[in-house]
Design a protein around this motif. Structure first.
Motif, PDB file in Angstrom:
ATOM      1  N   ALA A  92      51.851  27.993  23.756  1.00  0.00           N
ATOM      2  CA  ALA A  92      51.893  28.951  22.427  1.00  0.00           C
ATOM      3  C   ALA A  92      51.577  30.295  22.593  1.00  0.00           C
ATOM      4  N   ARG A  93      50.902  30.492  23.856  1.00  0.00           N
ATOM      5  CA  ARG A  93      50.533  32.083  23.880  1.00  0.00           C
ATOM      6  C   ARG A  93      50.726  32.373  25.165  1.00  0.00           C
ATOM      7  N   LYS A  94      51.229  33.715  25.419  1.00  0.00           N
ATOM      8  CA  LYS A  94      51.519  34.444  26.656  1.00  0.00           C
ATOM      9  C   LYS A  94      50.618  35.322  26.892  1.00  0.00           C
ATOM     10  N   LEU A  95      49.692  35.250  27.963  1.00  0.00           N
ATOM     11  CA  LEU A  95      48.683  36.164  28.521  1.00  0.00           C
ATOM     12  C   LEU A  95      49.388  36.893  29.407  1.00  0.00           C
ATOM     13  N   ASN A  96      49.572  38.262  29.124  1.00  0.00           N
ATOM     14  CA  ASN A  96      50.268  39.433  30.090  1.00  0.00           C
ATOM     15  C   ASN A  96      49.067  40.160  30.797  1.00  0.00           C
ATOM     16  N   TYR A  97      48.626  39.883  32.077  1.00  0.00           N
ATOM     17  CA  TYR A  97      47.483  40.843  32.627  1.00  0.00           C
ATOM     18  C   TYR A  97      48.253  41.729  33.631  1.00  0.00           C
ATOM     19  N   LYS A  98      49.606  41.800  33.648  1.00  0.00           N
ATOM     20  CA  LYS A  98      50.041  42.961  34.390  1.00  0.00           C
ATOM     21  C   LYS A  98      51.043  43.832  33.919  1.00  0.00           C
ATOM     22  N   PRO A  99      50.679  44.450  32.556  1.00  0.00           N
ATOM     23  CA  PRO A  99      51.290  45.792  32.092  1.00  0.00           C
ATOM     24  C   PRO A  99      51.324  46.615  32.911  1.00  0.00           C
ATOM     25  N   PRO A 100      52.494  47.840  32.920  1.00  0.00           N
ATOM     26  CA  PRO A 100      52.426  48.824  33.783  1.00  0.00           C
ATOM     27  C   PRO A 100      51.386  49.773  34.003  1.00  0.00           C
ATOM     28  N   TYR A 101      50.498  49.855  32.889  1.00  0.00           N
ATOM     29  CA  TYR A 101      49.492  50.619  33.191  1.00  0.00           C
ATOM     30  C   TYR A 101      48.194  50.136  34.006  1.00  0.00           C
ATOM     31  N   GLN A 102      48.458  48.906  34.093  1.00  0.00           N
ATOM     32  CA  GLN A 102      47.178  48.205  34.931  1.00  0.00           C
ATOM     33  C   GLN A 102      47.437  48.510  36.484  1.00  0.00           C
ATOM     34  N   ARG A 103      46.190  48.546  37.208  1.00  0.00           N
ATOM     35  CA  ARG A 103      46.386  48.885  38.688  1.00  0.00           C
ATOM     36  C   ARG A 103      46.696  47.497  39.296  1.00  0.00           C
ATOM     37  N   ASN A 104      46.643  47.419  40.525  1.00  0.00           N
ATOM     38  CA  ASN A 104      47.072  46.193  41.114  1.00  0.00           C
ATOM     39  C   ASN A 104      45.995  45.347  41.211  1.00  0.00           C
ATOM     40  N   TYR A 105      46.141  44.169  41.591  1.00  0.00           N
ATOM     41  CA  TYR A 105      45.112  42.984  41.879  1.00  0.00           C
ATOM     42  C   TYR A 105      44.370  43.363  43.325  1.00  0.00           C
ATOM     43  N   VAL A 106      43.089  43.952  42.996  1.00  0.00           N
ATOM     44  CA  VAL A 106      42.341  44.311  44.153  1.00  0.00           C
ATOM     45  C   VAL A 106      41.390  43.693  44.712  1.00  0.00           C
ATOM     46  N   TRP A 107      40.971  42.395  44.089  1.00  0.00           N
ATOM     47  CA  TRP A 107      39.726  41.749  44.460  1.00  0.00           C
ATOM     48  C   TRP A 107      40.038  40.813  45.829  1.00  0.00           C
ATOM     49  N   PRO A 108      39.186  40.855  46.698  1.00  0.00           N
ATOM     50  CA  PRO A 108      39.266  39.885  47.900  1.00  0.00           C
ATOM     51  C   PRO A 108      38.884  38.385  47.417  1.00  0.00           C
ATOM     52  N   ASP A 109      38.935  37.422  48.052  1.00  0.00           N
ATOM     53  CA  ASP A 109      38.402  36.337  47.718  1.00  0.00           C
ATOM     54  C   ASP A 109      36.873  36.151  47.756  1.00  0.00           C
ATOM     55  N   SER A 110      36.288  36.942  48.331  1.00  0.00           N
ATOM     56  CA  SER A 110      34.624  36.888  47.981  1.00  0.00           C
ATOM     57  C   SER A 110      34.334  37.520  46.833  1.00  0.00           C
TER      58      SER A 110
END
Length: 753
Positions: free
Chosen positions: A16-34
């Motif tokens: 019932a809910r859409k979580l959008n964590y990639k809107p245009p103003y966000q930066r890329n996903y930068v965290w390595p697995d550590s």
């Protein structure tokens, strides 16, 4: 704007809910697995992570702040990464596991964890136009990210080893005998004199002989800290372990040996830095482990030979590039060769790891984890949410019921501009991040997280607080005047607290701060400094003068145009794999140069105001002039420049990009993106590493060469530019390099190059 607690399962597994964590103003996903692993461990141990800011429109939650956290949780629940050993501080036994491989109680703990959301929604969606909505989102993004001041290494070490008994004992001895600590800093002069940095170095010295050097250069602090934690546990808690005073005495004896060697080397005019004594300490520890008697090392003949050996091989200990893996291995191998030749012992297992070491290491760590957890099982932290007004918190501080500066806290780090933005947010009614407190059994609230925010408020109001010694003192920003960037409250810009209207003063004092309260009575094994470290651990924070910041705050038409240029010319890049938007940042800088230096301004005197060629240690470097990228930010954010910038972006492609394409295109065969990239590397003379300054200089060179000339003399121009880049490494002055560039421009107006 409201606060809400939502279970992880209800957020990430809700149709019932859409979580959008990639809107245009966000930066890329930068965290390595550590780094992602560290967040998962924090959830398992404490169930508390910084709040996530979302913008709500109908059934969509658009993440304004918290993209890295949300994507990490989503990736882990989908089995997209395994828990990395370097990201686990305590739960090492979970290394290598995906979510689906965890025991059910741990899965449940993750799914049931309550995430804290700050939820923003428009009062009337119909009256909200696109431009205003985008401004609101970007403004909240800026306010959420620009206050971040991540812990530096010294602050991390201070918190991590605050209660470690070896650490405490060594510090106590250094405080009582200052001359011993001065001896330490004298011997290890390549290290910072900061006590916390030096203590990390000492912890490394105490355990490095247990870690093969080739393993150490790969894992560095990660494996050192794990080995030290195990060593500390055995030293303190095992019956057959060393006692701490004898450990310190052993350290001091080795220190005396190093001091004597330094005197002998100085006498022979051998200028040895701390790297020499670092390696010598390691060799002495190996000898001790191999039961070599001290007499064999302390005699004059051995020491005289050691001085001669170090004199001949001192080049292995150069400070330049001393942390490179190859240099580290070479200097430890050098000192090993001497000790092996004199003492008839093998250092092989101390230099190179094999399968046996890995097996024994894993067994040792597994045993340590099992025995330690058998005594003190890690329990999830129990916390309750509450709130208090600023006025009430100030009153508690005066009564000694609120400790703002426990030992693990750091000094003030927020500047006046950021402090002003926080006060502005409070006056606008914007929810600031909650503070975390530890309610001790003595009924005193010990502040875990939120010190910088409270010190800012205290400083603005002009109140005093109790420091770590129990004495009242003012903030370093006592009674500061607001220095606001936005124009939301222009009437208060430049004013101090006592110059505000009564309405604004009361608004500040009555502002409710959300509090996460952890009671000592309900969390017997809880260590507040551990949560402090986790909540203030900000991997890869957004830098203000970077494309990650511009992407979030600059006009979307400008940012969209820059992204489009990069998409059409992805070969024009700094990094093949670019998580931090460095490629778009470089394109932005080149577009800025194109805007600031029009065709009629092609004189070096004028160009130097925008683009500087400076003298560096070995060769000239090219930098953005003036205030550097700070001025780029001002230009990008000024709406008066928007139309001119967009026109300049078009000319950037029709001029620089077009010229460069002609230059690196094949005149015979098929031109591909890969072939263009390879020819570009040949021109730049950079090998496998590209630098932004090379593109700045390439832009400058091509700016002064007509496009028709490049078409006619493609090969000659390419050769000439390659020679200029080759000369960068040999030119002694910026003036010489400028001369080469000017000559190239001049030659382009006559026949041939």
């Amino acid at each position: 704007m409201t606060n809400s607690l939502k279970a992880i399962q209800s957020v990430f597994d809700s149709p019932a809910r859409k979580l959008n964590y990639k809107p245009p103003y966000q930066r890329n996903y930068v965290w390595p697995d550590s780094k992602a692993t560290y967040l998962v461990e924090s959830i398992l141990l404490h169930g508390e992570i910084p709040p996530i800011v979302v913008y709500m429109v109908q059934d969509t939650w658009e993440v304004i702040d918290g993209r890295q956290r949300c994507e990490t949780i989503d990736r882990f629940l989908k089995d997209e990464f395994r828990l990395h050993p370097h990201g686990l501080d305590k739960l090492w036994n979970l290394a290598g596991k995906k979510y689906s491989e965890l025991d059910q109680p741990l899965k449940d703990r993750i799914l049931d964890t309550q995430l804290r959301f700050i939820m923003i929604s428009p009062k009337n969606e119909k009256d909200m136009d696109r431009e205003k909505e985008e401004w609101i989102k970007r403004e909240f993004f800026r306010r959420s990210n620009m206050g971040i001041s991540p812990l530096n290494k010294e602050e991390v070490f201070k918190a991590q080893y605050l209660q470690d008994k070896i650490n405490v004992y060594f510090k106590k001895c250094f405080a009582q005998d200052v001359s011993t600590y001065e001896q330490v800093t004298y011997i290890f002069d390549h290290r910072s004199r900061n006590l916390e940095t030096m203590m990390q170095h000492i912890r490394q010295l105490l355990v490095l002989h247990n870690i093969p050097i080739n393993r150490f250069v790969r894992d560095r602090d990660d494996i050192v800290n794990k080995y030290y934690d195990c060593f500390s546990y055995e030293t303190i808690d095992k019956e057959n372990g060393e006692d701490i005073p004898s450990l310190f005495d052993g350290f001091v004896k080795k220190l005396h040996f190093l001091t004597k060697m330094k005197a002998l080397l100085n006498g022979e005019n051998v200028h040895a830095n701390g790297l020499v004594y670092e390696c010598l300490y390691w060799a002495l520890s190996v000898c001790e482990k191999e039961n070599v008697s001290i007499e064999r090392i302390s005699n004059a003949v051995f020491q005289d030979r050691l001085v001669k050996h170090l004199g001949k091989n001192i080049h292995y200990y150069a400070l330049d590039k001393n942390m490179y893996s190859q240099q580290v291995k070479e200097r430890y191998a050098s000192i090993s060769s001497f000790f092996e030749s004199q003492l008839n012992i093998s250092f092989d297992e101390y230099l190179k790891s094999d399968n046996e070491f890995l097996i024994n290491y894993n067994k040792k760590m597994d045993l340590y984890m099992k025995t330690r957890h058998a005594q003190t099982e890690e329990q999830p932290t129990k916390a309750v949410a509450t709130s208090s007004s600023i006025g009430y918190l100030l009153n508690k501080m005066k009564r000694g019921k609120f400790e703002l500066r426990p030992p693990y806290q750091r000094d003030e780090v927020v500047d006046i501009r950021k402090a002003s933005a926080l006060i502005e947010s409070i006056l606008l009614g914007v929810k600031i991040n909650p503070i975390s407190v530890y309610l001790r059994d003595d009924e005193v609230c010990e502040l875990i997280d939120g010190q910088q925010r409270l010190l800012t408020i205290i400083g603005f109001i002009g109140e005093a607080y109790r420091d770590q010694h129990g004495e009242f003192k003012p903030s370093r920003k006592n009674r500061f005047a607001l220095k606001l960037k936005s124009e939301l409250l222009p009437e208060i810009d430049g004013k101090r607290f006592d110059q505000l209207s009564q309405f604004f003063q009361e608004r500040i004092m009555e502002y409710d701060i959300d509090i996460i309260e952890i009671k000592q009575s309900e969390n017997k094994t809880f260590k507040p400094e551990e949560l402090f470290k986790r909540l203030n651990h900000k991997p890869f924070p957004i830098k203000e003068n970077s494309f990650e910041y511009w992407n979030a705050y600059v006009d979307s038409d400008i940012i969209g145009a820059i992204k489009d240029i990069y998409e059409r010319n992805s070969w024009l890049s700094l990094r093949k794999f670019d998580r931090r938007m460095q490629n778009q940042e470089m394109i932005t800088c080149l577009c800025y140069l194109n805007y600031m230096i029009p065709p009629d301004m092609m004189e070096m005197k004028s160009i130097r105001e925008v683009l500087k060629i400076c003298k560096s240690r070995h060769h000239p470097v090219v930098k953005i002039g003036g205030n550097g990228k700070g001025h780029i930010k001002l230009v990008l954010e000024n709406r008066a420049f928007k139309s001119g910038l967009l026109l300049s972006f078009n000319s950037f492609e029709t001029d620089f990009v077009r010229k460069l394409k002609i230059l690196i295109s094949s005149s015979t065969g098929k031109t591909t993106e890969l072939s263009m990239s390879r020819r570009l590397d040949v021109i730049l003379q950079t090998g496998n590493t590209r630098a932004a300054m090379n593109f700045y200089m390439l832009w400058l060179i091509l700016k002064g060469i007509p496009i028709e000339f490049i078409k006619e003399e493609q090969s000659a121009v390419r050769s000439r530019i390659s020679k200029i880049f080759a000369k960068v490494r040999t030119s002694s002055t910026p003036e010489e390099l400028e001369g080469y560039i000017i000559d190239t421009w001049a030659l382009s107006v006559v026949e041939g190059v």
